[in-house]
Write an enzyme that holds these catalytic residues in place. Sequence first.
Site, short mmCIF file in Angstrom:
data_model
loop_
_atom_site.label_atom_id
_atom_site.label_comp_id
_atom_site.label_asym_id
_atom_site.label_seq_id
_atom_site.Cartn_x
_atom_site.Cartn_y
_atom_site.Cartn_z
N SER A 198 0.81 -1.22 0.00
CA SER A 198 0.00 0.00 0.00
C SER A 198 0.84 1.26 0.00
O SER A 198 0.48 2.26 -0.64
CB SER A 198 -0.94 0.00 1.21
OG SER A 198 -1.80 -1.12 1.17
N HIS A 244 0.88 4.45 4.36
CA HIS A 244 0.23 5.16 3.27
C HIS A 244 0.78 6.58 3.13
O HIS A 244 1.11 7.03 2.03
CB HIS A 244 -1.28 5.20 3.49
CG HIS A 244 -1.94 3.86 3.39
ND1 HIS A 244 -3.31 3.70 3.33
CD2 HIS A 244 -1.42 2.61 3.33
CE1 HIS A 244 -3.60 2.42 3.24
NE2 HIS A 244 -2.46 1.74 3.25
#
Length: 294
Positions: A198, A244
């Site tokens: 991610s 992230h």
Amino acid sequence: MEDQAVCCYRHPQRETGISCTRCERPICPECMISASVGFHCPECVGGRASAGAGSSAPGPSPRASQPRTIAGGVMTSDPRLVTKILVALNLVIWLVALGAGDRLVDDLDLVGRAYDPGVGHVVGVGEGQWYRLVTSVFLHQQVMHIAFNMLSLWWIGGPLEAALGRARYLSLYLLSGLGGSALSYLLAAQNQPSLGASGAIFGLLGATAVLMRRLQYDMRPVIALLALNLLFTFTWSGIAWQAHVGGLIVGTAVAYGMVHAPRERRALVQWGTCAVALLAVIVVVWVRTLELTG
């Protein structure tokens, strides 16, 4: 001395290094249409490329035959090769982890410092296992997790690879993943394991925004997509938001250096930006390790 910028033959305000593999006219990402080899322009796809000597379509420019992307990368016959390899690598590692069980995941996921009863002592990045910063980026467990990440990698990564070139695109991906790992190591609970691509995906998303702004595209779609992903990041449970955000910051910074580098010093600025990003990751990890073990 470097050649002057070449712009899309349909959008003169958009600089590009991509050309139609059939007629060699320069085309921007909006105009390029995927073909079995490279990209074609709308005229070639519509069957009008061979209109003959009386055609009013512009001919190929001398510079268009030079296979260079907007970032100066080398054009290739398969502009998605690195993306395909990354997707395949993630899938293979996922399958191996499924077969090997939790022990392999425990040995490769990102954990700062945690007591491992299997070995009888504390393990993690703080104990010198720095490889976890990289291996965790290629590691997944749940089907939905890897499915979402690989679909995102395919949709976002392919156009970026075509625009940047293989080496620059791979550097962007790896540095974004490392940036996510470094921020997780710095801010997350040290005994909290995390894994997944991610962080690298968010880096590609930030790079897409930088590229679209550089090409003077409508920014609203990518801003909406980024806002939606950030909303999920901070509202869904079980998501390592640090990875992230770290990937997004590093990916955006690296992409900015790549697509805005002045032509006369392009390689120096681009690889210098990558070096600075890598140095920043190393410093963060080193400082955090001293804080935990000092």
